[in-house]
Design an enzyme around this catalytic site. Structure first.
Site, PDB file in Angstrom:
ATOM      1  N   SER A 124       0.832  -1.209   0.000  1.00  0.00           N
ATOM      2  CA  SER A 124       0.000   0.000   0.000  1.00  0.00           C
ATOM      3  C   SER A 124       0.862   1.253   0.000  1.00  0.00           C
ATOM      4  O   SER A 124       1.972   1.248   0.539  1.00  0.00           O
ATOM      5  CB  SER A 124      -0.870  -0.006   1.267  1.00  0.00           C
ATOM      6  OG  SER A 124      -1.464   1.259   1.482  1.00  0.00           O
ATOM      7  N   TYR A 147      -1.711  -0.611  11.084  1.00  0.00           N
ATOM      8  CA  TYR A 147      -2.007  -1.234   9.778  1.00  0.00           C
ATOM      9  C   TYR A 147      -0.838  -0.966   8.825  1.00  0.00           C
ATOM     10  O   TYR A 147      -0.300  -1.878   8.199  1.00  0.00           O
ATOM     11  CB  TYR A 147      -3.306  -0.680   9.175  1.00  0.00           C
ATOM     12  CG  TYR A 147      -3.378  -0.915   7.682  1.00  0.00           C
ATOM     13  CD1 TYR A 147      -3.111   0.128   6.786  1.00  0.00           C
ATOM     14  CD2 TYR A 147      -3.628  -2.176   7.174  1.00  0.00           C
ATOM     15  CE1 TYR A 147      -3.116  -0.092   5.428  1.00  0.00           C
ATOM     16  CE2 TYR A 147      -3.637  -2.410   5.814  1.00  0.00           C
ATOM     17  CZ  TYR A 147      -3.380  -1.350   4.944  1.00  0.00           C
ATOM     18  OH  TYR A 147      -3.373  -1.570   3.583  1.00  0.00           O
ATOM     19  N   LYS A 151       2.220  -3.495   6.859  1.00  0.00           N
ATOM     20  CA  LYS A 151       2.645  -3.531   5.446  1.00  0.00           C
ATOM     21  C   LYS A 151       4.155  -3.287   5.335  1.00  0.00           C
ATOM     22  O   LYS A 151       4.865  -3.985   4.613  1.00  0.00           O
ATOM     23  CB  LYS A 151       1.879  -2.493   4.628  1.00  0.00           C
ATOM     24  CG  LYS A 151       0.393  -2.765   4.472  1.00  0.00           C
ATOM     25  CD  LYS A 151       0.111  -4.053   3.704  1.00  0.00           C
ATOM     26  CE  LYS A 151      -1.371  -4.235   3.425  1.00  0.00           C
ATOM     27  NZ  LYS A 151      -1.685  -5.508   2.741  1.00  0.00           N
TER      28      LYS A 151
HETATM   29  C1  WQD Z   1      -9.472   9.895   0.837  1.00  0.00           C
HETATM   30  C2  WQD Z   1      -9.691  11.377   1.050  1.00  0.00           C
HETATM   31  C3  WQD Z   1      -9.985  11.994   3.346  1.00  0.00           C
HETATM   32  C4  WQD Z   1     -13.810   9.847   3.848  1.00  0.00           C
HETATM   33  C5  WQD Z   1      -6.970   4.911   2.964  1.00  0.00           C
HETATM   34  C6  WQD Z   1      -5.992   4.244   3.864  1.00  0.00           C
HETATM   35  C7  WQD Z   1      -4.887   3.631   3.055  1.00  0.00           C
HETATM   36  C8  WQD Z   1      -5.442   2.772   1.936  1.00  0.00           C
HETATM   37  C9  WQD Z   1      -6.460   3.511   1.104  1.00  0.00           C
HETATM   38  C10 WQD Z   1      -5.294   0.463   2.525  1.00  0.00           C
HETATM   39  C11 WQD Z   1      -8.932  11.934   2.251  1.00  0.00           C
HETATM   40  C12 WQD Z   1     -11.252  12.255   2.546  1.00  0.00           C
HETATM   41  C13 WQD Z   1     -12.616  10.365   3.338  1.00  0.00           C
HETATM   42  C14 WQD Z   1     -14.855  10.734   4.188  1.00  0.00           C
HETATM   43  C15 WQD Z   1     -13.517  12.588   3.490  1.00  0.00           C
HETATM   44  N1  WQD Z   1      -6.017   1.604   2.473  1.00  0.00           N
HETATM   45  N2  WQD Z   1     -12.482  11.708   3.154  1.00  0.00           N
HETATM   46  N3  WQD Z   1     -14.668  12.082   3.995  1.00  0.00           N
HETATM   47  O1  WQD Z   1      -7.175   7.881   3.697  1.00  0.00           O
HETATM   48  O2  WQD Z   1      -6.272   8.253   1.342  1.00  0.00           O
HETATM   49  O3  WQD Z   1      -6.342   5.962   2.296  1.00  0.00           O
HETATM   50  O4  WQD Z   1      -7.472   4.002   2.010  1.00  0.00           O
HETATM   51  O5  WQD Z   1      -4.182   0.273   2.105  1.00  0.00           O
HETATM   52  O6  WQD Z   1      -4.118   2.832   3.933  1.00  0.00           O
HETATM   53  O7  WQD Z   1      -5.432   5.234   4.706  1.00  0.00           O
HETATM   54  O8  WQD Z   1      -8.463   7.080   1.650  1.00  0.00           O
HETATM   55  O9  WQD Z   1     -10.820   7.215   1.023  1.00  0.00           O
HETATM   56  O10 WQD Z   1     -10.211   7.230   3.507  1.00  0.00           O
HETATM   57  O11 WQD Z   1      -9.722   9.241   2.091  1.00  0.00           O
HETATM   58  O12 WQD Z   1     -13.373  13.816   3.314  1.00  0.00           O
HETATM   59  O13 WQD Z   1     -15.967  10.326   4.674  1.00  0.00           O
HETATM   60  O14 WQD Z   1     -11.067  11.609   1.318  1.00  0.00           O
HETATM   61  O15 WQD Z   1      -9.729  13.039   4.266  1.00  0.00           O
HETATM   62  O16 WQD Z   1      -8.507  13.255   1.928  1.00  0.00           O
HETATM   63  P1  WQD Z   1      -7.029   7.419   2.298  1.00  0.00           P
HETATM   64  P2  WQD Z   1      -9.882   7.646   2.103  1.00  0.00           P
END
Ligand code: WQD
Length: 337
Positions: A124, A147, A151
């Site tokens: 990841s 987590y 990885k």
């Molecule tokens: C994306 C953007 C949030 C939800 C995560 C894990 C990472 C990987 C992929 C496993 C950010 C914003 C999110 C919401 C929002 N997983 N957001 N409102 O955090 O980049 O990555 O998933 O490997 O380990 O950390 O993805 O989709 O959670 O967030 O504003 O309800 O959307 O702040 O900017 P992220 P995400």
């Protein structure tokens, strides 16, 4: 090749099963169904027109894992199985270390006992820690949550195994933000609880399961102030796994690392508006405070995978939203039990 797909009933695993079958490979799935519904298997069999052998057990059980290799002829493994919720990992670190590392120990030991040398490992972008903008594979790895550490540690363990056993052929694939669904709309992302991730949350707002999207901060140092991420269509991600697997059959490198991303950033509000276009109406949202642990910007430098795998992303953000919406609108409550 006959490929064992661990976590093959999961979101990325199920899409990769389809891509493997389409590329002419045989597939065997092992999944403990802790974060997947058995319904997926029937959907995969309907889409492929083939029986998909499935073994339902916990990969940390080394005897069951070894028995699978003893009773089937496996040529390669694609290892998706693992717990992956960042927030949950902070609350339950021991579960995460035991499950994620234990399943890898168990798999690799069974592989070595049965002379299976090809392993594609689901890593990841989270291993880039807080330095995820324009990330290249040679950057040092670290994590900011258990987590992520699982990885980072599994990558290191696999690098050490490749040194000890240079006959191994291992691919470490670092995903950025997987989204989207198979264009049939019959398989897709189905979070078991309130979605942590942006795209499934937006989809659930659009289908009426959630009242509105909470935008976690609009005061980041980004063009519109909201978080920027490298979204990659799960179909492109699946294709990247097939390309990496087939590369392992011809490379002399015991271990290789590739970023799987588009190389482009998309903000929260840009993704929301793209989804509104797919749905054909505005979706309600509210800007709230930042989420702990979020970085402002994350996107890949995918040039190594482009050059060495002959792979690049093909799907647009609009297609990611349209395919997600087709899945969600056809399956408002996700997979039936
Ligand atoms: C994306 C953007 C949030 C939800 C995560 C894990 C990472 C990987 C992929 C496993 C950010 C914003 C999110 C919401 C929002 N997983 N957001 N409102 O955090 O980049 O990555 O998933 O490997 O380990 O950390 O993805 O989709 O959670 O967030 O504003 O309800 O959307 O702040 O900017 P992220 P995400």
């Amino acid at each position: 090749m006959r490929v064992l797909v661990s976590g093959g009933a999961g979101y990325i695993g199920s899409h990769t099963v389809l891509a493997l079958v389409a590329a002419g490979h045989d597939v065997v799935v092992v999944d403990d169904f802790s974060n997947a519904k058995p319904t997926v298997v029937g959907r995969l069999e309907a889409l492929t027109g083939r029986h998909i052998p499935v073994h339902a057990f916990d990969l940390t059980d080394i005897d069951k894992t070894e028995h699978l290799f003893a009773t089937d002829t496996i040529d390669a493994v694609i290892h998706f199985a693992g717990y992956k919720a960042v927030g949950e990992s902070v609350q339950k670190p021991l579960d995460y270390y035991q499950n994620n590392l234990g399943s890898t120990f168990s798999l690799v030991r069974a592989m070595q006992k049965h002379d299976v040398d090809k392993l594609v490992f689901s890593s990841s972008a989270t291993v880039y820690g807080t330095d995820q903008a324009g990330a290249t594979e040679d950057r040092p790895t670290f994590a900011t949550n258990p987590y992520g550490w699982t990885k980072v540690m599994q990558e290191q363990i696999l690098r050490d195994i490749a040194v000890a056993d240079p006959e191994m052929r291992i691919a470490l694939l670092r995903y950025f933000n997987p989204v989207g669904a198979h264009p049939s709309g019959t398989i897709g992302e189905d979070p078991s609880d309130v979605p942590n991730n942006l795209m499934p949350y937006i989809a659930q707002v659009a289908v009426g399961r959630r009242e509105k999207l909470q935008v976690f901060g609009d005061d980041y140092d980004t063009p519109d102030g909201t978080g920027v991420r490298d979204y990659i269509h799960v179909e492109d991600l699946a294709a990247g796994h097939v390309a990496a697997l087939e590369k392992l059959a011809v490379t002399d490198e015991p271990i290789s690392t590739w970023n799987l991303g588009s190389g482009r950033g998309t903000s929260v509000l840009e993704l929301l508006h793209a989804f509104e276009k797919a749905v054909g109406r505005e979706l309600p949202y509210e800007v709230v405070g930042r989420r702990a642990g979020d970085v402002a910007t994350s996107y890949a430098d995918p040039s190594k995978a482009n050059a060495e795998l002959g792979w690049s992303t093909q799907k647009t953000v609009e297609e990611m939203c349209a395919d997600t919406w087709r899945w969600q609108s056809q399956n408002p409550d996700g997979y039936p039990d």
